[in-house]
Design a protein around this motif. Sequence first.
Motif, PDB file in Angstrom:
ATOM      1  N   VAL A 304       0.847  -1.191   0.052  1.00 29.70           N
ATOM      2  CA  VAL A 304      -0.065  -0.054  -0.100  1.00 29.70           C
ATOM      3  C   VAL A 304       0.879   1.401   0.100  1.00 29.70           C
ATOM      4  O   VAL A 304       1.804   1.528   0.686  1.00 29.70           O
ATOM      5  CB  VAL A 304      -0.979   0.242   1.329  1.00 29.70           C
ATOM      6  N   ALA A 305       0.677   2.197  -0.818  1.00 24.16           N
ATOM      7  CA  ALA A 305       1.135   3.493  -0.845  1.00 24.16           C
ATOM      8  C   ALA A 305       0.112   4.435  -0.638  1.00 24.16           C
ATOM      9  O   ALA A 305      -0.360   4.352   0.455  1.00 24.16           O
ATOM     10  CB  ALA A 305       1.848   3.897  -2.148  1.00 24.16           C
ATOM     11  N   GLN A 306      -0.279   5.422  -1.682  1.00 23.28           N
ATOM     12  CA  GLN A 306      -1.441   6.332  -1.463  1.00 23.28           C
ATOM     13  C   GLN A 306      -2.654   5.260  -1.408  1.00 23.28           C
ATOM     14  O   GLN A 306      -3.728   5.547  -0.956  1.00 23.28           O
ATOM     15  CB  GLN A 306      -1.492   7.101  -2.415  1.00 23.28           C
ATOM     16  N   GLY A 307      -2.586   4.418  -2.525  1.00 24.87           N
ATOM     17  CA  GLY A 307      -3.644   3.433  -2.506  1.00 24.87           C
ATOM     18  C   GLY A 307      -2.784   2.009  -2.779  1.00 24.87           C
ATOM     19  O   GLY A 307      -1.718   1.784  -2.329  1.00 24.87           O
ATOM     20  N   VAL A 308      -3.747   0.903  -2.811  1.00 26.34           N
ATOM     21  CA  VAL A 308      -3.229  -0.454  -2.984  1.00 26.34           C
ATOM     22  C   VAL A 308      -2.582  -0.427  -4.532  1.00 26.34           C
ATOM     23  O   VAL A 308      -3.016  -0.306  -5.399  1.00 26.34           O
ATOM     24  CB  VAL A 308      -4.466  -1.489  -2.881  1.00 26.34           C
ATOM     25  N   VAL A 309      -1.301  -0.732  -4.340  1.00 28.41           N
ATOM     26  CA  VAL A 309      -0.438  -0.887  -5.451  1.00 28.41           C
ATOM     27  C   VAL A 309      -0.647  -1.868  -6.514  1.00 28.41           C
ATOM     28  O   VAL A 309      -0.968  -3.268  -5.936  1.00 28.41           O
ATOM     29  CB  VAL A 309       1.070  -1.073  -4.867  1.00 28.41           C
ATOM     30  N   VAL A 310      -1.059  -1.784  -7.703  1.00 22.98           N
ATOM     31  CA  VAL A 310      -1.438  -2.895  -8.587  1.00 22.98           C
ATOM     32  C   VAL A 310      -0.568  -2.761 -10.021  1.00 22.98           C
ATOM     33  O   VAL A 310       0.123  -1.608 -10.248  1.00 22.98           O
ATOM     34  CB  VAL A 310      -2.673  -2.616  -9.216  1.00 22.98           C
ATOM     35  N   ASP A 311      -0.260  -3.684 -10.627  1.00 22.61           N
ATOM     36  CA  ASP A 311       0.346  -3.730 -11.867  1.00 22.61           C
ATOM     37  C   ASP A 311      -0.617  -3.440 -12.983  1.00 22.61           C
ATOM     38  O   ASP A 311      -1.662  -3.066 -12.861  1.00 22.61           O
ATOM     39  CB  ASP A 311       1.147  -5.230 -12.126  1.00 22.61           C
ATOM     40  N   ASP A 312      -0.170  -3.718 -14.315  1.00 16.40           N
ATOM     41  CA  ASP A 312      -0.964  -3.307 -15.338  1.00 16.40           C
ATOM     42  C   ASP A 312      -2.169  -4.213 -15.447  1.00 16.40           C
ATOM     43  O   ASP A 312      -3.036  -3.958 -16.304  1.00 16.40           O
ATOM     44  CB  ASP A 312      -0.184  -3.495 -16.927  1.00 16.40           C
ATOM     45  N   ALA A 313      -2.285  -5.446 -14.899  1.00 11.96           N
ATOM     46  CA  ALA A 313      -3.353  -6.656 -14.928  1.00 11.96           C
ATOM     47  C   ALA A 313      -4.300  -6.165 -13.829  1.00 11.96           C
ATOM     48  O   ALA A 313      -5.237  -6.966 -13.457  1.00 11.96           O
ATOM     49  CB  ALA A 313      -2.708  -7.824 -14.833  1.00 11.96           C
ATOM     50  N   MET A 314      -3.912  -5.143 -12.903  1.00 14.17           N
ATOM     51  CA  MET A 314      -4.811  -4.817 -11.745  1.00 14.17           C
ATOM     52  C   MET A 314      -4.361  -5.719 -10.722  1.00 14.17           C
ATOM     53  O   MET A 314      -5.386  -5.869  -9.519  1.00 14.17           O
ATOM     54  CB  MET A 314      -6.291  -4.525 -12.059  1.00 14.17           C
ATOM     55  N   ALA A 353     -10.662 -13.998 -13.877  1.00 19.68           N
ATOM     56  CA  ALA A 353     -11.214 -15.191 -14.537  1.00 19.68           C
ATOM     57  C   ALA A 353     -10.059 -16.152 -14.643  1.00 19.68           C
ATOM     58  O   ALA A 353     -10.694 -17.383 -15.045  1.00 19.68           O
ATOM     59  CB  ALA A 353     -11.969 -14.856 -15.718  1.00 19.68           C
ATOM     60  N   GLY A 354      -8.940 -15.757 -15.248  1.00 18.12           N
ATOM     61  CA  GLY A 354      -7.927 -16.952 -15.471  1.00 18.12           C
ATOM     62  C   GLY A 354      -6.555 -16.029 -15.331  1.00 18.12           C
ATOM     63  O   GLY A 354      -6.201 -15.278 -14.925  1.00 18.12           O
ATOM     64  N   GLU A 355      -5.901 -16.568 -16.711  1.00 21.69           N
ATOM     65  CA  GLU A 355      -4.443 -15.950 -16.846  1.00 21.69           C
ATOM     66  C   GLU A 355      -4.844 -14.427 -17.458  1.00 21.69           C
ATOM     67  O   GLU A 355      -5.733 -14.310 -18.275  1.00 21.69           O
ATOM     68  CB  GLU A 355      -3.551 -16.673 -17.768  1.00 21.69           C
ATOM     69  N   PRO A 356      -3.907 -13.523 -16.885  1.00 26.38           N
ATOM     70  CA  PRO A 356      -4.223 -12.151 -17.165  1.00 26.38           C
ATOM     71  C   PRO A 356      -3.660 -11.945 -18.820  1.00 26.38           C
ATOM     72  O   PRO A 356      -3.202 -12.482 -19.333  1.00 26.38           O
ATOM     73  CB  PRO A 356      -3.084 -11.416 -16.483  1.00 26.38           C
ATOM     74  N   SER A 357      -5.219 -11.192 -19.446  1.00 29.84           N
ATOM     75  CA  SER A 357      -4.978 -11.213 -20.855  1.00 29.84           C
ATOM     76  C   SER A 357      -5.367  -9.671 -21.228  1.00 29.84           C
ATOM     77  O   SER A 357      -5.140  -9.413 -22.442  1.00 29.84           O
ATOM     78  CB  SER A 357      -6.132 -12.211 -21.405  1.00 29.84           C
ATOM     79  N   GLN A 358      -5.710  -8.859 -20.158  1.00 23.42           N
ATOM     80  CA  GLN A 358      -5.994  -7.510 -20.592  1.00 23.42           C
ATOM     81  C   GLN A 358      -5.034  -6.661 -19.457  1.00 23.42           C
ATOM     82  O   GLN A 358      -4.613  -6.919 -18.512  1.00 23.42           O
ATOM     83  CB  GLN A 358      -7.512  -7.005 -20.178  1.00 23.42           C
ATOM     84  N   VAL A 359      -4.890  -5.444 -20.142  1.00 24.51           N
ATOM     85  CA  VAL A 359      -4.030  -4.389 -19.384  1.00 24.51           C
ATOM     86  C   VAL A 359      -4.689  -3.310 -19.340  1.00 24.51           C
ATOM     87  O   VAL A 359      -5.288  -2.547 -20.302  1.00 24.51           O
ATOM     88  CB  VAL A 359      -2.436  -4.210 -20.151  1.00 24.51           C
ATOM     89  N   PHE A 360      -4.255  -2.480 -18.191  1.00 24.32           N
ATOM     90  CA  PHE A 360      -4.694  -1.241 -18.236  1.00 24.32           C
ATOM     91  C   PHE A 360      -3.636  -0.332 -18.235  1.00 24.32           C
ATOM     92  O   PHE A 360      -2.434  -0.230 -17.589  1.00 24.32           O
ATOM     93  CB  PHE A 360      -5.257  -0.864 -16.790  1.00 24.32           C
ATOM     94  N   LYS A 361      -3.580   0.751 -19.211  1.00 27.02           N
ATOM     95  CA  LYS A 361      -2.599   1.646 -19.429  1.00 27.02           C
ATOM     96  C   LYS A 361      -2.887   2.950 -18.917  1.00 27.02           C
ATOM     97  O   LYS A 361      -3.952   3.603 -18.724  1.00 27.02           O
ATOM     98  CB  LYS A 361      -2.519   1.882 -21.052  1.00 27.02           C
ATOM     99  N   GLN A 362      -1.679   3.605 -18.296  1.00 29.71           N
ATOM    100  CA  GLN A 362      -1.795   4.974 -17.819  1.00 29.71           C
ATOM    101  C   GLN A 362      -2.240   5.691 -18.614  1.00 29.71           C
ATOM    102  O   GLN A 362      -2.099   5.931 -19.742  1.00 29.71           O
ATOM    103  CB  GLN A 362      -0.454   5.300 -17.311  1.00 29.71           C
ATOM    104  N   VAL A 363      -3.271   6.728 -18.336  1.00 33.56           N
ATOM    105  CA  VAL A 363      -3.974   7.709 -19.147  1.00 33.56           C
ATOM    106  C   VAL A 363      -3.903   9.055 -18.381  1.00 33.56           C
ATOM    107  O   VAL A 363      -3.820   9.195 -17.100  1.00 33.56           O
ATOM    108  CB  VAL A 363      -5.460   7.520 -19.292  1.00 33.56           C
ATOM    109  N   PRO A 364      -3.783  10.104 -19.215  1.00 37.45           N
ATOM    110  CA  PRO A 364      -3.771  11.586 -18.793  1.00 37.45           C
ATOM    111  C   PRO A 364      -5.347  11.665 -17.872  1.00 37.45           C
ATOM    112  O   PRO A 364      -6.190  11.356 -18.238  1.00 37.45           O
ATOM    113  CB  PRO A 364      -3.780  12.193 -19.912  1.00 37.45           C
ATOM    114  N   ARG A 365      -5.007  12.460 -16.969  1.00 33.79           N
ATOM    115  CA  ARG A 365      -6.148  12.817 -16.204  1.00 33.79           C
ATOM    116  C   ARG A 365      -7.171  13.637 -17.086  1.00 33.79           C
ATOM    117  O   ARG A 365      -6.714  14.668 -17.575  1.00 33.79           O
ATOM    118  CB  ARG A 365      -5.738  13.471 -14.837  1.00 33.79           C
TER     119      ARG A 365
END
Length: 458
Positions: A304-314, A353-365
């Motif tokens: 945990v930092a400001q929030g719960v730290v996650v990678d690109d797969a959340m 649901a299974g093996e990570p297949s989607q990624v979340f990309k950093q986006v401008p606010r």
Amino acid sequence: MNSTPTKAWVCTVCGYIHYGDRPPEECPVCGSPSEMFELAQAGPAAQTQASSVARVIVAGAGIAGVSAAEALHQASPTTEILLVSNEADLPYYRLNLTRYLAGEIGPAELPLHPESWYAENSIQLIRGQALASVDVEQKAAILSDGRREHFDRLILATGSHPFVPPFPGVERTNVFTLRTWQDANHILAAGRPGMACVVIGGGLLGLETAGALARRGLQVNVLENQEWLLPRQLNRIAAGKMVNHLNTLGIKVTTQARTHELTGDGSVQGVRLESGELIPAELVLISAGVRSNVDVARAAGLQVAQGVVVDDAMKTSHPDVFAAGDLAEHQGVVYGIWPPSQAQGTTAGANAAGEPSQVFKQVPRSNSLKVLGIDLFSIGRFMPGESSDRAIEGETGQRYACFNFNGQHLVGAILLGDDHLALRVKKVIESQMDCSGWLKPSTSAADILDILQQFAED
């Protein structure tokens, strides 16, 4: 594994994402008609092969949690899904609370889905129960009533809570924050036309709430402790125009106003500033930002930092625990706004649901306003911050536009008074389009708007 792609439609006004073969007739968040939606990237895929993940608990039923549950069911129809909400109401459009407060929509229009939708999507909705703790070793979630629920995977989407500065007097009657449907109902019950109201905090939520209360006939004064309104969304010029617009709505704005205490006996009667000025107030709304609900995650041993730290797969620091929405910190950023929360929830649900297949990309606010009757869109680094930045701005009547370029790339923008090109601006920034052909010594903001309009029409 075969899959059927789902189209994703983005509301160009507020950023709401709708999945389906066609856009909705009306945006459920901001009320924009279907023609204001544009086709975006493909949405979550519905997998035809059963997942080995038997049971998933989604803790939190805001847009991140509901989106996660929906994507999870699409990806793995056989997985048992428990969606846990700490509120008694059906999951609802939290983003629409200010519209509800203003009287633009009624209570029937707040829920995200009818109750039957959850059963139709094999989602067991548990209402009125908070996540009390998590035993990650035993893979168990303990709810506030003491029940212990096993999971194969867990998605944390427990959101955030309002930050209330420790002013003396915050415990007085008629001092509110706005975070839940119940909060909105309490404010509506307390407010009456002609009542003196002070909103502490001139951010997006504070201004939308001020606009809603002004529509109800309250006399509203907004206190902002910075030099101008919305410093994270507007530059000084745009903020000045916003203040002028608020004044036409009967909303007074006081900047560089630092609250010292809330005065009164049992009920609040005024707000005393550090300058000594006393502002009458029979109702006070505190809108000083939010803080991620990280206590349960921290106690469970997650990073945990400001929030719960996650990678690109959340995925969090535990391989079977994901996080999304206001709770999640991705690449050092806690977004705290609707579109990223929805996208993060969808990513977390599909990957759980299974093996990570989607990624979340950093986006401008990016940000937009409701209720106030003025279009506002801001995104990215809209004020020059580096020596290679070049800001191009201009105004026509009540319309103002500012574009900030770094080299050949557009890195930030403000559209005030007309935001119909907002999605096009967002695409240009996120795709890092080469804009060198746009930039000449004589290029004006009007020229940039013309170029964007041509793109939008193509």
